[in-house]
Design a protein around this motif. Structure first.
Motif, PDB file in Angstrom:
ATOM      1  N   ARG A   1       7.996 -11.208  -5.259  1.00 22.53           N
ATOM      2  CA  ARG A   1       6.560 -10.632  -5.757  1.00 22.53           C
ATOM      3  C   ARG A   1       5.721 -11.775  -5.538  1.00 22.53           C
ATOM      4  O   ARG A   1       6.136 -13.064  -5.619  1.00 22.53           O
ATOM      5  CB  ARG A   1       6.270  -9.765  -7.013  1.00 22.53           C
TER       6      ARG A   1
ATOM      7  N   GLN B   1       2.155  -3.810  -6.222  1.00 22.41           N
ATOM      8  CA  GLN B   1       2.331  -4.655  -7.360  1.00 22.41           C
ATOM      9  C   GLN B   1       1.162  -4.702  -8.319  1.00 22.41           C
ATOM     10  O   GLN B   1       1.267  -4.667  -9.442  1.00 22.41           O
ATOM     11  CB  GLN B   1       2.372  -6.147  -6.907  1.00 22.41           C
TER      12      GLN B   1
ATOM     13  N   THR C   1       2.726  -3.751   5.928  1.00 21.18           N
ATOM     14  CA  THR C   1       3.625  -3.949   4.669  1.00 21.18           C
ATOM     15  C   THR C   1       2.910  -4.861   3.675  1.00 21.18           C
ATOM     16  O   THR C   1       3.172  -4.839   2.436  1.00 21.18           O
ATOM     17  CB  THR C   1       4.853  -4.659   5.196  1.00 21.18           C
TER      18      THR C   1
ATOM     19  N   THR D   1       2.730  -3.477  -0.212  1.00 18.85           N
ATOM     20  CA  THR D   1       3.318  -4.402  -1.238  1.00 18.85           C
ATOM     21  C   THR D   1       2.460  -4.844  -2.348  1.00 18.85           C
ATOM     22  O   THR D   1       2.699  -4.835  -3.489  1.00 18.85           O
ATOM     23  CB  THR D   1       4.478  -5.370  -0.610  1.00 18.85           C
TER      24      THR D   1
ATOM     25  N   LEU E   1      11.134  -5.315  -2.655  1.00 20.87           N
ATOM     26  CA  LEU E   1       9.801  -5.707  -2.793  1.00 20.87           C
ATOM     27  C   LEU E   1       9.110  -4.496  -3.895  1.00 20.87           C
ATOM     28  O   LEU E   1       9.522  -3.693  -3.998  1.00 20.87           O
ATOM     29  CB  LEU E   1       8.948  -5.771  -1.178  1.00 20.87           C
TER      30      LEU E   1
END
Length: 465
Positions: free
Chosen positions: A266, A288, A280, A284, A193
């Motif tokens: 993603r 990104q 999380t 993440t 991730l």
């Protein structure tokens, strides 16, 4: 299955002439019960003589695989299994082979041999669907057998997957087949991730990408099916020689066959409302969003200072940022264009105002701020030149689910836009010179008014925002 056999099987002479209560009940049942003698013709009335011959061969291979006949010299379990599955690639033979397996596992006197037949049936149901004619009879057979046979329940699950996703169809490689014969059907995989987080999960012989994606999203408290569809799994080979998204119905064991491939995930779409109720999910998304080029004017000093302060706090740093920290927080295209002393001062004010802000709060605020910028929600590529537009310098090519757009980063002006529904063809162009850059040619428009545009790219891979 007796009903199916009476309708579609060849009628043995013994069955046609038998009358009387006991014989009438016993004879139809024998059509779908174990036999120790090889068949001399197909069970189903096949008109093609070649297929009839193949049906006889498949029954013999099945008996050899199950242990009811000795294996020929030079043929092991794996060779026999491949032989059976290859015969199933012929669509007109599938119902025949399904019926053969059902016959041989029904009333078999030797449990260990019967278990081998069930093992093959559990594989067959995951690779190839039966005809719509046989399907209801097969489903009922598996449901009835599932009360006492675990592999019948497994076969039923595999069949449901095949109905939903189409079946694997592509035969497994020897390594996977060998593992299957040893009973090893579970495999641990890592999904990478954004932000360096790895998610571990177990996949089985017939696990598809969409199932893993749903599981992964569930770990981030994503329950809305529309939001799940905005995520994708990517298959990356080596150091990025091959990068492609996986369709939700792709079987992972069919694509993860090389040792140097890895799975990444993603977010590709940003239409649904974001929610920041899971650690999380926040980390993440932040990782990104932070990786992509930010389309910010050098004159937007207050915004640049705020984004820098939020990045600093996202790292849980409370001390004063260094000059190197500040450079890392600024977009690379602006590092030498902005007044860094002014931004450092404004960043200090922002840090004092945000005192007490947690790392997750800072990450959430950073995402919300970036969402207001141009090109948010696009996969962004740097473009060196364009065939139809004169750019003063490198531009940004943005791709989302609806459009491909080109933007001048200095003026933030939209230079051109192509709707994906108008796109006819995308062609990757080789560099004109040995050290040159690759190109991308787009053919779009209607048949009456076709148009072409090409872009020179410094790299093929992009960053998704």
């Amino acid at each position: 299955m007796q009903e199916f056999a009476l309708r579609y099987f060849r009628k043995p002479q013994a069955l046609l002439h038998q009358t009387g209560g006991g014989a009438e009940q016993k004879a139809p049942a024998s059509l779908v019960q174990y036999t120790k003698a090889p068949i001399q013709e197909s069970l189903i009335n096949l008109s093609d003589e070649g297929m009839n011959r193949q049906a006889v061969e498949s029954f013999q291979a099945l008996m050899q695989f199950m242990g009811d006949q000795s294996k020929p010299r030079g043929k092991g379990e794996m060779e026999l299994l491949y032989e059976l599955l290859k015969l199933c690639q012929e669509e007109n033979l599938r119902d025949e082979i399904y019926c053969q397996v059902i016959k041989q596992v029904t009333g078999h006197p030797r449990p260990e041999h019967c278990a081998r037949g069930w093992s093959f049936l559990s594989l067959l149901t995951g690779f190839f669907p039966p005809s719509t004619t046989l399907m209801p009879y097969l489903t009922k057979f598996l449901q009835d057998s599932g009360l006492s046979q675990e592999l019948a329940r497994t076969s039923q699950e595999h069949l449901q997957r095949t109905v939903k996703y189409g079946g694997r169809r592509q035969l497994p490689f020897p390594g996977e087949m060998q593992a299957f014969l040893k009973g090893h059907t579970v495999r641990l995989v890592l999904i990478h991730l954004p932000g360096g987080v790895d998610y571990k999960t177990n996949i089985q012989t017939f696990t598809v990408a969409g199932e893993v994606l749903e599981e992964l999203c569930g770990q981030m408290s994503i329950m809305d099916p529309q939001e799940v569809q905005e995520f994708a799994l990517f298959l990356i080979k080596g150091e990025g020689e091959l990068v492609r998204p996986l369709r939700p119905d792709e079987y992972l064991n069919s694509v993860m066959v090389d040792k140097d491939v890895s799975l990444h995930s993603r977010r590709l779409g940003w239409e649904t409302q974001l929610h920041f109720d899971n650690p999380t999910y926040i980390s993440t998304h932040y990782s990104q969003v932070r990786r992509v080029p930010l389309l910010v004017s050098a004159q937007a000093e207050d915004l640049l200072a705020r984004l820098a302060a939020l990045q600093h706090l996202s790292r849980a740093f409370q001390d004063t940022p260094s000059e190197q920290d500040l450079l890392a927080y600024l977009p690379k295209t602006l590092q030498w264009q902005v007044r860094r002393a002014t931004i450092r001062m404004l960043m200090g004010q922002e840090l004092r105002r945000l005192k007490g802000c947690t790392s997750q709060e800072a990450q959430t605020s950073f995402i919300e701020a970036v969402r207001q910028l141009p090109l948010f929600g696009y996969t962004v590529y740097v473009v060196l030149r364009v065939s139809e537009v004169a750019l003063p310098g490198p531009g940004f090519l943005g791709l989302n689910r609806q459009h491909i757009i080109l933007m001048d980063p200095s003026s933030q002006k939209l230079c051109c836009s192509v709707a994906l529904r108008e796109l006819q063809r995308i062609h990757l162009l080789s560099p004109l010179e040995e050290q040159g850059s690759p190109g991308l040619e787009l053919n779009y428009g209607s048949a009456d008014s076709p148009r072409t545009i090409w872009f020179e790219l410094p790299q093929v891979s992009g960053q998704s925002l």
